[in-house]
Design a protein around this motif. Structure first.
Motif, mmCIF file in Angstrom:
data_model
loop_
_atom_site.group_PDB
_atom_site.id
_atom_site.type_symbol
_atom_site.label_atom_id
_atom_site.label_comp_id
_atom_site.label_asym_id
_atom_site.label_seq_id
_atom_site.Cartn_x
_atom_site.Cartn_y
_atom_site.Cartn_z
ATOM 1 N N ASP A 67 -15.163 8.858 -21.871
ATOM 2 C CA ASP A 67 -15.061 7.747 -22.822
ATOM 3 C C ASP A 67 -16.035 8.036 -23.965
ATOM 4 O O ASP A 67 -17.253 7.952 -23.781
ATOM 5 N N LEU A 68 -15.517 8.398 -25.134
ATOM 6 C CA LEU A 68 -16.378 8.805 -26.252
ATOM 7 C C LEU A 68 -16.935 7.588 -26.985
ATOM 8 O O LEU A 68 -16.186 6.682 -27.363
ATOM 9 N N ARG A 69 -18.235 7.588 -27.189
ATOM 10 C CA ARG A 69 -18.925 6.548 -27.977
ATOM 11 C C ARG A 69 -19.816 7.229 -29.016
ATOM 12 O O ARG A 69 -20.073 8.436 -28.958
ATOM 13 N N TRP A 70 -20.321 6.420 -29.944
ATOM 14 C CA TRP A 70 -21.250 6.891 -30.977
ATOM 15 C C TRP A 70 -22.487 5.999 -30.939
ATOM 16 O O TRP A 70 -22.385 4.779 -31.078
ATOM 17 N N PHE A 71 -23.674 6.621 -30.758
ATOM 18 C CA PHE A 71 -24.918 5.872 -30.669
ATOM 19 C C PHE A 71 -25.929 6.393 -31.699
ATOM 20 O O PHE A 71 -25.877 7.572 -32.090
ATOM 21 N N PRO A 72 -26.863 5.534 -32.127
ATOM 22 C CA PRO A 72 -27.910 5.997 -33.056
ATOM 23 C C PRO A 72 -28.643 7.211 -32.489
ATOM 24 O O PRO A 72 -28.984 7.246 -31.300
ATOM 25 N N ARG A 73 -28.853 8.220 -33.325
ATOM 26 C CA ARG A 73 -29.439 9.476 -32.834
ATOM 27 C C ARG A 73 -30.815 9.277 -32.214
ATOM 28 O O ARG A 73 -31.197 10.000 -31.294
ATOM 29 N N ASP B 230 -8.290 18.161 -25.699
ATOM 30 C CA ASP B 230 -9.610 18.232 -25.083
ATOM 31 C C ASP B 230 -9.820 16.932 -24.315
ATOM 32 O O ASP B 230 -8.947 16.074 -24.267
ATOM 33 N N GLN B 231 -11.010 16.774 -23.737
ATOM 34 C CA GLN B 231 -11.244 15.623 -22.874
ATOM 35 C C GLN B 231 -10.923 14.300 -23.567
ATOM 36 O O GLN B 231 -10.332 13.401 -22.965
ATOM 37 N N THR B 232 -11.327 14.169 -24.829
ATOM 38 C CA THR B 232 -11.075 12.928 -25.563
ATOM 39 C C THR B 232 -10.402 13.212 -26.904
ATOM 40 O O THR B 232 -10.581 12.462 -27.871
ATOM 41 N N VAL B 233 -9.626 14.280 -26.973
ATOM 42 C CA VAL B 233 -8.976 14.674 -28.229
ATOM 43 C C VAL B 233 -7.480 14.880 -27.979
ATOM 44 O O VAL B 233 -7.087 15.499 -26.993
ATOM 45 N N LEU B 234 -6.666 14.369 -28.901
ATOM 46 C CA LEU B 234 -5.227 14.581 -28.873
ATOM 47 C C LEU B 234 -4.826 15.537 -29.985
ATOM 48 O O LEU B 234 -5.396 15.498 -31.083
ATOM 49 N N ALA B 235 -3.863 16.394 -29.692
ATOM 50 C CA ALA B 235 -3.168 17.155 -30.732
ATOM 51 C C ALA B 235 -1.891 16.383 -31.059
ATOM 52 O O ALA B 235 -1.114 16.050 -30.155
ATOM 53 N N LEU B 236 -1.713 16.066 -32.330
ATOM 54 C CA LEU B 236 -0.578 15.263 -32.771
ATOM 55 C C LEU B 236 0.334 16.098 -33.657
ATOM 56 O O LEU B 236 -0.141 16.902 -34.467
ATOM 57 N N LEU B 237 1.612 15.880 -33.520
ATOM 58 C CA LEU B 237 2.584 16.453 -34.437
ATOM 59 C C LEU B 237 2.989 15.349 -35.397
ATOM 60 O O LEU B 237 3.587 14.351 -34.983
ATOM 61 N N VAL C 64 -9.944 10.243 -29.314
ATOM 62 C CA VAL C 64 -9.861 8.949 -28.631
ATOM 63 C C VAL C 64 -11.282 8.388 -28.639
ATOM 64 O O VAL C 64 -12.099 8.701 -27.790
ATOM 65 N N GLY C 65 -11.575 7.590 -29.661
ATOM 66 C CA GLY C 65 -12.945 7.146 -29.897
ATOM 67 C C GLY C 65 -13.608 7.914 -31.018
ATOM 68 O O GLY C 65 -14.824 7.853 -31.186
#
Length: 571
Positions: free
Chosen positions: A203-209, A486-493, A508-509
């Motif tokens: 589950d990909l999140r983004w947090f302050p460095r 990849d774990q949280t990445v889609l390849a889209l056409l 995804v995230g």
């Protein structure tokens, strides 16, 4: 006297508010002594450091807002930036400002404009016009916008007793341009176990460095997000929290996680899984180890087998010249056991881990198993069936209209009613390697959309439904296919702005780099089919001329073979 409106393009927002210092760690250069050969290796240049500066005396209202925005951008990366940002606000405004309630990710820097005000005015309004391409919520969940949307963000200022302007009222949150977002926020993959305790669900999140490990640990303790709640489990007792609001890393690489006494209620086995969960989330590379404690007392754990991260298992298969072949090392090879296609019209191909089962869509009316005993065997029948996908339990997924079908390994076929798909037509389905998530492309009144949902299963791992979804790759036009890259990445056409077909990557995230936004993978003209291998970064694509191309990791595409009709990695 009245001052006219001023609109300041904040292209140099950071430069106006900061002094940049490039810090270089290097060996000391001798200034005396004999000349000798040097044997000291110089370390790489570190990240650029920013020294925030406070408001200048006599600054106008728009300069105050401009300075505040520039300094506030640095808050996620600097221990002192928010202290300096406080100088631009009144005490009441500072106390009421929730800095991480939301983050607006901007196409470019804000355009700051001051309203007309008399020279003796004591109040003023400054607006920042921004073009928002994505948002981040207070739990670090990233959402890409379908297209940039213009918003006007107001700031109300007052002139204090000393004659200086300060911001008295502002909206919660931060605003960061895409060019700086990835420097300020750290993309962090949280991991939650599948209910059978065999795989991690990312589950990909983004947090302050500055605080990403602390924030990530808090979110692990809070449990999975709503859309994964019924597709994962938790091994940490409810109510467990950080004993101190900090996760520290010692010089020897130990990651100290001190939790409240509630954690002692978990068994030694579950504590071991909790350590493995935090290790997978917080370590980022070799040499760091999580140590779990109950307050200041290290907790005992029991040995446990490590869970697997999502990864594609097996080679890709392709259909060429009326037969199924294997794609190995950029070449086509015959399979160990020939797979019968006689009498079939293969229009889509799928396989499970270890080449079992191998299925094709026959025309658009049937999904047929072409491997194993008794093959070929019809698994699903219908009209306009979408290309199949095979999960790790050998379940074969397809769809017709808004209805999802799953052909189980037992031979039974189940139908799933999904509320959020009821008014839409499914175009593509793809189950993730661990079987807990599914990517769905659908069309409807709101256009062509890509969603990812949790797969809900019963105790026998039979699918019973899908969770409410999250939208992915909102900026990609006319998507026809989505596969896990990849774990949280889609390849889209999908299509470029000019209508030409292209392969895209969408997170995804959010996607690491470029402000988290989806991006094109250039190199294949007129792609008609794409497949990918999770864990290796490899992708295969077939263009309109039936030429098969391969892309390994981040390398360029290379041609594999001509006259290839279909291709599919397991999944």
């Amino acid at each position: 006297m009245t001052r006219g409106p001023r609109r300041r393009p904040a292209a140099a927002l950071l430069a106006a508010a900061l002094v940049l210092v490039a810090t270089v760690a290097c060996a000391r250069i001798p200034t005396d002594g004999a000349v000798r050969d040097g044997d000291t290796e110089l370390e790489n240049v570190s990240e650029i450091g920013y020294i925030p500066t406070g408001p200048a005396a006599g600054a106008s209202p728009d300069q105050i807002v401009q300075g505040f925005l520039g300094v506030a951008q640095l808050g996620p990366t600097s221990t002192s930036a928010f202290t300096v940002a406080q100088e631009f606000l009144t005490p009441e405004a500072w106390e009421g400002w929730d800095r991480y309630a939301r983050v607006l990710v901007l196409e470019e820097d804000p355009q700051v404009e001051l309203e007309d005000i008399p020279a003796d005015a004591t109040e003023a309004t400054v607006t920042a016009t921004v073009r928002v391409v994505a948002t981040l919520d207070e739990r670090g969940m990233y959402t890409e916008a379908p297209k940039p949307s213009e918003q006007v963000v107001p700031f109300r200022l007052t002139r204090e007793a000393g004659g200086e302007w300060r911001v008295a009222q502002l909206e919660d949150g931060l605003m960061l341009p895409t060019a700086f977002f990835g420097q300020a926020f750290h993309p962090t993959t949280l991991y939650f176990p599948t209910p059978d305790l065999t795989w991690w669900v990312p589950d990909l999140r983004w947090f302050p460095r500055q605080t990403w490990r602390t924030d990530a640990t808090s979110e692990i303790l809070a449990g999975p997000p709503d859309w994964l709640e019924d597709s994962t489990t938790t091994v940490i007792p409810e109510g467990t929290s950080l004993a101190i609001d900090a996760v520290t890393v010692t010089d020897d690489g130990t990651i100290d996680v001190s939790l409240t006494t509630t954690i002692a209620q978990a068994s030694a086995e579950k504590r071991s899984l909790a350590v493995a969960q935090l290790q997978a989330t917080l370590a980022e590379g070799e040499g760091r180890t999580v140590v779990l404690s109950d307050g200041n007392t290290p907790l005992t754990t029991a040995g446990t087998d490590a869970l697997s991260v999502p990864r594609t298992s097996g080679d890709a298969l392709a259909v060429t010249g009326g037969r199924v072949v294997r794609v190995q090392g950029g070449e086509l090879a015959e399979p160990d056991v020939p797979l019968p296609l006689a009498g079939l019209d293969p229009t889509a191909l799928a396989t499970g881990p270890g080449d079992e089962p191998v299925v094709v869509r026959d025309g658009q009316e049937r999904v047929v198993r072409v491997s194993g005993e008794g093959a070929p065997a019809v698994l699903i029948s219908g009209t306009r069936l979408v290309p199949p996908s095979v999960d790790r339990f050998d379940g074969v997924w397809s769809a017709q209209g808004s209805q999802l079908f799953v052909a189980l390994a037992s031979g039974d076929v189940i139908s799933l009613d999904v509320d959020w798909l009821s008014s839409r037509t499914i175009r593509s389905v793809r189950v993730s390697p661990e079987g807990a998530r599914i990517a769905v492309v659908s069309s409807g009144p709101s256009g062509r959309l890509v969603h990812v949902a949790g797969v809900v299963r019963d105790a026998e791992n039979v699918p019973t439904g899908l969770s409410a979804p999250v939208q992915v790759g909102a900026s990609v036009r006319q998507v026809t296919q989505a596969v896990w890259q990849d774990q949280t990445v889609l390849a889209l056409l999908g299509n470029e702005a000019d209508g030409d077909g292209a392969v895209f990557l969408a997170g995804v995230g959010g996607l690491a780099g470029q402000g988290g936004l989806s991006r094109t993978v250039a190199g294949v003209t007129d792609p008609r089919w794409v497949t990918a291998s999770v864990g290796t970064g490899a992708m295969l694509a077939v263009d309109g001329g039936a030429t098969l191309y391969s892309r390994q990791s981040s390398a360029l595409w290379s041609m594999v073979s001509e006259d290839v009709d279909l291709v599919a990695y397991p999944g």
